[in-house]
Design a protein around this motif. Structure first.
Motif, PDB file in Angstrom:
ATOM      1  N   GLY A  12       0.780  -1.231   0.000  1.00 31.38           N
ATOM      2  CA  GLY A  12       0.000   0.000   0.000  1.00 31.38           C
ATOM      3  C   GLY A  12       0.813   1.283   0.000  1.00 31.38           C
ATOM      4  O   GLY A  12       0.238   2.360   0.078  1.00 31.38           O
ATOM      5  N   GLN A  13       2.118   1.194  -0.105  1.00 33.79           N
ATOM      6  CA  GLN A  13       2.970   2.383  -0.082  1.00 33.79           C
ATOM      7  C   GLN A  13       3.548   2.661  -1.466  1.00 33.79           C
ATOM      8  O   GLN A  13       3.797   1.746  -2.237  1.00 33.79           O
ATOM      9  CB  GLN A  13       4.143   2.185   0.875  1.00 33.79           C
ATOM     10  CG  GLN A  13       3.746   1.964   2.312  1.00 33.79           C
ATOM     11  CD  GLN A  13       4.981   1.797   3.172  1.00 33.79           C
ATOM     12  OE1 GLN A  13       5.829   2.668   3.236  1.00 33.79           O
ATOM     13  NE2 GLN A  13       5.086   0.644   3.819  1.00 33.79           N
ATOM     14  N   LEU A  41       5.372   2.130  -8.053  1.00 33.87           N
ATOM     15  CA  LEU A  41       6.746   2.642  -8.133  1.00 33.87           C
ATOM     16  C   LEU A  41       6.766   4.099  -8.562  1.00 33.87           C
ATOM     17  O   LEU A  41       6.193   4.465  -9.584  1.00 33.87           O
ATOM     18  CB  LEU A  41       7.560   1.833  -9.149  1.00 33.87           C
ATOM     19  CG  LEU A  41       7.925   0.417  -8.777  1.00 33.87           C
ATOM     20  CD1 LEU A  41       8.647  -0.258  -9.933  1.00 33.87           C
ATOM     21  CD2 LEU A  41       8.799   0.395  -7.541  1.00 33.87           C
ATOM     22  N   GLU A  42       7.446   4.904  -7.778  1.00 39.60           N
ATOM     23  CA  GLU A  42       7.693   6.282  -8.190  1.00 39.60           C
ATOM     24  C   GLU A  42       8.910   6.329  -9.105  1.00 39.60           C
ATOM     25  O   GLU A  42       8.949   7.106 -10.049  1.00 39.60           O
ATOM     26  CB  GLU A  42       7.918   7.186  -6.976  1.00 39.60           C
ATOM     27  CG  GLU A  42       8.180   8.624  -7.395  1.00 39.60           C
ATOM     28  CD  GLU A  42       8.135   9.575  -6.233  1.00 39.60           C
ATOM     29  OE1 GLU A  42       9.179  10.130  -5.897  1.00 39.60           O
ATOM     30  OE2 GLU A  42       7.037   9.748  -5.667  1.00 39.60           O
ATOM     31  N   GLU A  43       9.894   5.495  -8.789  1.00 44.00           N
ATOM     32  CA  GLU A  43      11.128   5.497  -9.575  1.00 44.00           C
ATOM     33  C   GLU A  43      11.742   4.098  -9.550  1.00 44.00           C
ATOM     34  O   GLU A  43      11.714   3.415  -8.529  1.00 44.00           O
ATOM     35  CB  GLU A  43      12.115   6.499  -8.968  1.00 44.00           C
ATOM     36  CG  GLU A  43      13.382   6.656  -9.734  1.00 44.00           C
ATOM     37  CD  GLU A  43      14.272   7.742  -9.161  1.00 44.00           C
ATOM     38  OE1 GLU A  43      15.170   8.175  -9.889  1.00 44.00           O
ATOM     39  OE2 GLU A  43      14.084   8.153  -7.997  1.00 44.00           O
ATOM     40  N   LEU A  44      12.289   3.680 -10.683  1.00 44.11           N
ATOM     41  CA  LEU A  44      12.995   2.408 -10.785  1.00 44.11           C
ATOM     42  C   LEU A  44      14.295   2.661 -11.542  1.00 44.11           C
ATOM     43  O   LEU A  44      14.264   3.157 -12.670  1.00 44.11           O
ATOM     44  CB  LEU A  44      12.149   1.367 -11.515  1.00 44.11           C
ATOM     45  CG  LEU A  44      12.801   0.012 -11.782  1.00 44.11           C
ATOM     46  CD1 LEU A  44      13.226  -0.661 -10.488  1.00 44.11           C
ATOM     47  CD2 LEU A  44      11.856  -0.887 -12.568  1.00 44.11           C
ATOM     48  N   VAL A  69       8.561   5.965  -0.356  1.00 40.20           N
ATOM     49  CA  VAL A  69       8.641   7.383  -0.712  1.00 40.20           C
ATOM     50  C   VAL A  69       7.941   8.156   0.389  1.00 40.20           C
ATOM     51  O   VAL A  69       6.800   7.858   0.744  1.00 40.20           O
ATOM     52  CB  VAL A  69       7.964   7.636  -2.080  1.00 40.20           C
ATOM     53  CG1 VAL A  69       7.897   9.126  -2.379  1.00 40.20           C
ATOM     54  CG2 VAL A  69       8.702   6.877  -3.161  1.00 40.20           C
ATOM     55  N   LEU A  70       8.628   9.125   0.937  1.00 40.79           N
ATOM     56  CA  LEU A  70       8.045   9.927   2.016  1.00 40.79           C
ATOM     57  C   LEU A  70       7.047  10.925   1.439  1.00 40.79           C
ATOM     58  O   LEU A  70       7.272  11.481   0.381  1.00 40.79           O
ATOM     59  CB  LEU A  70       9.153  10.652   2.782  1.00 40.79           C
ATOM     60  CG  LEU A  70      10.177   9.746   3.450  1.00 40.79           C
ATOM     61  CD1 LEU A  70      11.269  10.571   4.109  1.00 40.79           C
ATOM     62  CD2 LEU A  70       9.508   8.848   4.462  1.00 40.79           C
ATOM     63  N   PRO A  71       5.953  11.131   2.169  1.00 38.73           N
ATOM     64  CA  PRO A  71       4.921  12.082   1.665  1.00 38.73           C
ATOM     65  C   PRO A  71       5.410  13.504   1.663  1.00 38.73           C
ATOM     66  O   PRO A  71       6.325  13.893   2.218  1.00 38.73           O
ATOM     67  CB  PRO A  71       3.768  11.908   2.658  1.00 38.73           C
ATOM     68  CG  PRO A  71       4.246  11.095   3.783  1.00 38.73           C
ATOM     69  CD  PRO A  71       5.576  10.527   3.406  1.00 38.73           C
TER      70      PRO A  71
END
Length: 71
Positions: A12-13, A41-44, A69-71
Motif C-alpha cells: 500500500g505504499q 513505483l515512483e522510480e525504478l 517514498v516519504l509524503p
C-alpha cells in the motif's frame, strides 16, 4: 520469496527501487518488470555492481534495494 517479503514490508505504499546487477542487465530488467506489476513505483533505476563486489559475488548476481517514498 523476495517479492513476498517486499509486499509484507511495503504493501500500500509508494516506493522507489534500484536494481543492481553484475553483468546481468536482462535479468535485472526482468525483475524490474515484476516490481512494476506488484508495486506503486515512483522510480525504478538500474545500476551495475562494482568490480570489487562483483569479484566476490560473480556474474549474474542481482540485488534489489527498495524504500518507501516519504509524503
Amino acid at each position: 520469496n523476495i517479492l513476498e517479503r517486499f509486499r509484507a514490508d511495503f504493501s500500500g505504499q509508494k516506493v522507489s527501487a534500484t536494481i543492481a546487477h553484475a553483468h546481468a542487465l536482462s535479468l535485472a530488467r526482468e525483475f524490474g518488470g515484476m516490481l512494476e506489476k506488484h508495486f506503486d513505483l515512483e522510480e525504478l533505476q538500474y545500476t551495475s555492481i562494482s568490480p570489487v563486489i562483483g569479484a566476490h559475488v560473480g556474474p549474474g548476481t542481482v540485488g534489489v534495494f527498495m524504500w518507501p517514498v516519504l509524503p
